[in-house]
Design a protein around this motif. Structure first.
Motif, PDB file in Angstrom:
ATOM      1  N   ASN A 133       0.840  -1.191   0.000  1.00 45.51           N
ATOM      2  CA  ASN A 133       0.000   0.000   0.000  1.00 45.51           C
ATOM      3  C   ASN A 133       0.878   1.245   0.000  1.00 45.51           C
ATOM      4  O   ASN A 133       1.941   1.266   0.617  1.00 45.51           O
ATOM      5  N   MET A 134       0.436   2.290  -0.686  1.00 42.45           N
ATOM      6  CA  MET A 134       1.222   3.506  -0.806  1.00 42.45           C
ATOM      7  C   MET A 134       1.552   4.109   0.556  1.00 42.45           C
ATOM      8  O   MET A 134       2.600   4.729   0.740  1.00 42.45           O
ATOM      9  N   ARG A 135       0.672   3.925   1.536  1.00 43.51           N
ATOM     10  CA  ARG A 135       0.913   4.493   2.865  1.00 43.51           C
ATOM     11  C   ARG A 135       2.107   3.845   3.555  1.00 43.51           C
ATOM     12  O   ARG A 135       2.691   4.428   4.462  1.00 43.51           O
ATOM     13  N   GLN A 136       2.444   2.616   3.144  1.00 46.75           N
ATOM     14  CA  GLN A 136       3.514   1.872   3.795  1.00 46.75           C
ATOM     15  C   GLN A 136       4.901   2.239   3.275  1.00 46.75           C
ATOM     16  O   GLN A 136       5.905   1.802   3.835  1.00 46.75           O
ATOM     17  N   LEU A 137       4.965   3.034   2.222  1.00 51.68           N
ATOM     18  CA  LEU A 137       6.243   3.317   1.580  1.00 51.68           C
ATOM     19  C   LEU A 137       6.965   4.476   2.252  1.00 51.68           C
ATOM     20  O   LEU A 137       6.347   5.399   2.791  1.00 51.68           O
ATOM     21  N   SER A 138       8.291   4.432   2.185  1.00 50.68           N
ATOM     22  CA  SER A 138       9.104   5.548   2.661  1.00 50.68           C
ATOM     23  C   SER A 138       8.997   6.707   1.670  1.00 50.68           C
ATOM     24  O   SER A 138       8.463   6.560   0.560  1.00 50.68           O
ATOM     25  N   GLY A 139       9.527   7.860   2.072  1.00 47.44           N
ATOM     26  CA  GLY A 139       9.488   9.015   1.182  1.00 47.44           C
ATOM     27  C   GLY A 139      10.201   8.764  -0.138  1.00 47.44           C
ATOM     28  O   GLY A 139       9.717   9.158  -1.205  1.00 47.44           O
ATOM     29  N   GLY A 140      11.364   8.085  -0.076  1.00 40.36           N
ATOM     30  CA  GLY A 140      12.104   7.782  -1.295  1.00 40.36           C
ATOM     31  C   GLY A 140      11.344   6.846  -2.219  1.00 40.36           C
ATOM     32  O   GLY A 140      11.366   7.011  -3.450  1.00 40.36           O
ATOM     33  N   MET A 141      10.660   5.857  -1.637  1.00 44.16           N
ATOM     34  CA  MET A 141       9.875   4.930  -2.447  1.00 44.16           C
ATOM     35  C   MET A 141       8.669   5.635  -3.073  1.00 44.16           C
ATOM     36  O   MET A 141       8.302   5.361  -4.218  1.00 44.16           O
ATOM     37  N   LYS A 142       8.041   6.527  -2.316  1.00 50.27           N
ATOM     38  CA  LYS A 142       6.931   7.299  -2.898  1.00 50.27           C
ATOM     39  C   LYS A 142       7.420   8.132  -4.078  1.00 50.27           C
ATOM     40  O   LYS A 142       6.717   8.280  -5.087  1.00 50.27           O
ATOM     41  N   ARG A 143       8.629   8.672  -3.960  1.00 49.79           N
ATOM     42  CA  ARG A 143       9.201   9.450  -5.062  1.00 49.79           C
ATOM     43  C   ARG A 143       9.377   8.569  -6.298  1.00 49.79           C
ATOM     44  O   ARG A 143       9.117   8.992  -7.425  1.00 49.79           O
ATOM     45  N   ARG A 144       9.797   7.330  -6.101  1.00 54.28           N
ATOM     46  CA  ARG A 144       9.947   6.413  -7.235  1.00 54.28           C
ATOM     47  C   ARG A 144       8.601   6.140  -7.904  1.00 54.28           C
ATOM     48  O   ARG A 144       8.516   6.058  -9.129  1.00 54.28           O
ATOM     49  N   VAL A 145       7.550   6.003  -7.087  1.00 55.00           N
ATOM     50  CA  VAL A 145       6.221   5.758  -7.654  1.00 55.00           C
ATOM     51  C   VAL A 145       5.768   6.959  -8.485  1.00 55.00           C
ATOM     52  O   VAL A 145       5.161   6.803  -9.542  1.00 55.00           O
ATOM     53  N   LEU A 146       6.074   8.177  -8.027  1.00 52.51           N
ATOM     54  CA  LEU A 146       5.720   9.373  -8.796  1.00 52.51           C
ATOM     55  C   LEU A 146       6.391   9.356 -10.163  1.00 52.51           C
ATOM     56  O   LEU A 146       5.779   9.729 -11.169  1.00 52.51           O
ATOM     57  N   VAL A 147       7.644   8.925 -10.199  1.00 54.28           N
ATOM     58  CA  VAL A 147       8.346   8.829 -11.478  1.00 54.28           C
ATOM     59  C   VAL A 147       7.670   7.790 -12.368  1.00 54.28           C
ATOM     60  O   VAL A 147       7.438   8.023 -13.557  1.00 54.28           O
ATOM     61  N   ALA A 148       7.326   6.639 -11.781  1.00 49.76           N
ATOM     62  CA  ALA A 148       6.654   5.589 -12.556  1.00 49.76           C
ATOM     63  C   ALA A 148       5.304   6.071 -13.085  1.00 49.76           C
ATOM     64  O   ALA A 148       4.936   5.787 -14.232  1.00 49.76           O
ATOM     65  N   GLN A 149       4.557   6.810 -12.275  1.00 44.47           N
ATOM     66  CA  GLN A 149       3.261   7.331 -12.726  1.00 44.47           C
ATOM     67  C   GLN A 149       3.424   8.296 -13.891  1.00 44.47           C
ATOM     68  O   GLN A 149       2.605   8.320 -14.812  1.00 44.47           O
ATOM     69  N   ALA A 150       4.481   9.095 -13.854  1.00 44.40           N
ATOM     70  CA  ALA A 150       4.714  10.045 -14.941  1.00 44.40           C
ATOM     71  C   ALA A 150       5.061   9.339 -16.244  1.00 44.40           C
ATOM     72  O   ALA A 150       4.800   9.858 -17.336  1.00 44.40           O
ATOM     73  N   LEU A 151       5.647   8.138 -16.146  1.00 40.76           N
ATOM     74  CA  LEU A 151       6.124   7.430 -17.330  1.00 40.76           C
ATOM     75  C   LEU A 151       5.169   6.342 -17.813  1.00 40.76           C
ATOM     76  O   LEU A 151       5.400   5.749 -18.865  1.00 40.76           O
ATOM     77  N   VAL A 152       4.096   6.084 -17.068  1.00 38.13           N
ATOM     78  CA  VAL A 152       3.296   4.885 -17.314  1.00 38.13           C
ATOM     79  C   VAL A 152       2.598   4.911 -18.673  1.00 38.13           C
ATOM     80  O   VAL A 152       2.331   3.861 -19.261  1.00 38.13           O
TER      81      VAL A 152
END
Length: 318
Positions: A133-152
């Motif tokens: 779940n997104m709530r379980q991620l660290s700040g750095g991991m959330k940043r990685r998800v933002l990058v993935a969302q931008a590229l999806v």
């Protein structure tokens, strides 16, 4: 056709204290397949310009196009060409990482996208977090998800607004390896960052903003060639002579002084000997983009400088 075109863009915010001019007559093009850097101090207008590009703000004057699509008149087509990584950590706490990426795909009408999502997860170091779940991620991991969302949705233009702010070294290296690969494959990248070594290493061209105006725009190599080629660095607890103190930049105990040639290096060392200033760990190296940036930001610049016009010599207008 340029990938991104800013044409005489201005942005004015109204307030009870008077008008605030965030951007003033900003014009430049980013070519397809280019890795372009947008630099400037806090408050220079970088995020405002990106917000106008993304459709989050509307310019007071001027026009912005993405692959020929006006971001206002043809907003839907323009949005499909863009993948934007914002500064802020924005996430939906009700979804897993994979669900968030599938949902983002759906916004752009992309179906059966799991193969590309898997590739993003692997390349951004998120494979073991796919079902977290997104709530379980660290700040750095959330940043990685933002990058993935931008590229999806595989956008041809990737906008990175301070993507590595406050993240660890591993993420920075992983991100730049992947983004550099996408750039080699033809994606256009627009980067804003305060890590100037990143911009120097990655960007083909750089624009610098100061108080909402473009004050430098040129190839990275040309900007570097336009400043002093040598930098003296040393540690001292002594007092520099006035002629050097006015030119020196202090970073803790480390002093940095620019020199244009070997004769000037010799003169600086002579002055240090004469005044009896103790020097430790002396290094002589090449000036970098940080030196160029500080020189331009501290100069009394006009609304335009360093524009790369092939038919005219490049000069800074003071």
């Amino acid at each position: 056709m340029p990938a991104v075109s800013f044409q005489h863009v201005s942005k004015t915010y109204r307030s009870s204290r008077g008008d605030v001019h965030a951007l003033t007559d900003v014009s430049f093009d980013i070519q397809q397949g280019e890795f372009f850097g947008l630099l400037g101090p806090n408050g220079a207008g970088k995020t405002t310009l990106i917000s106008i590009l993304a459709g989050l703000a509307r310019a007071s004057a001027g026009r912005v196009e993405v692959h020929g699509h006006d971001v206002v008149a043809d907003y839907a087509a323009a949005r499909r060409q863009l993948g934007i990584v914002p500064q802020e950590l924005v996430f939906d706490p009700f979804f897993t990482v994979r669900e968030a990426l599938r949902l983002q795909s759906g916004y752009f009408g992309v179906r059966r996208n799991d193969d590309w999502i898997d590739e993003l997860l692997v390349n951004l170091g998120l494979a073991d977090k796919a079902n977290a779940n997104m709530r379980q991620l660290s700040g750095g991991m959330k940043r990685r998800v933002l990058v993935a969302q931008a590229l999806v949705h595989r956008p041809p233009v990737i906008v990175l607004d301070e993507p590595t702010a406050g993240v660890d070294v591993e993420l920075r290296q992983t991100l730049w390896q992947f983004i550099a690969r996408l750039n080699r494959e033809g994606h256009t990248v627009l980067l804003t960052t305060h890590y100037l070594e990143e911009a120097e290493a990655l960007c083909h061209r750089i624009a610098m903003l100061k108080s909402g105006r473009v004050v430098a725009l040129d190839k990275t190599s040309a900007l570097l060639a336009g400043t002093a080629s040598t930098m003296l660095s040393f540690k001292t607890e002594g007092e520099l002579p006035p002629t050097l103190a006015d030119r020196a930049r202090w970073v803790g105990r480390i002093v940095q002084i620019k020199a244009h040639d070997a004769r000037e290096v010799e003169d600086i060392l002579r002055q240090l000997r004469i005044c009896g200033c103790p020097v430790e760990d002396l290094e002589i190296g090449r000036a970098d983009l940080e030196d160029v940036f500080l020189e331009i930001m501290q100069a009394d610049t006009s609304p335009a400088a360093f524009y790369d016009v092939p038919s005219a010599p490049r000069e800074r207008v003071r």
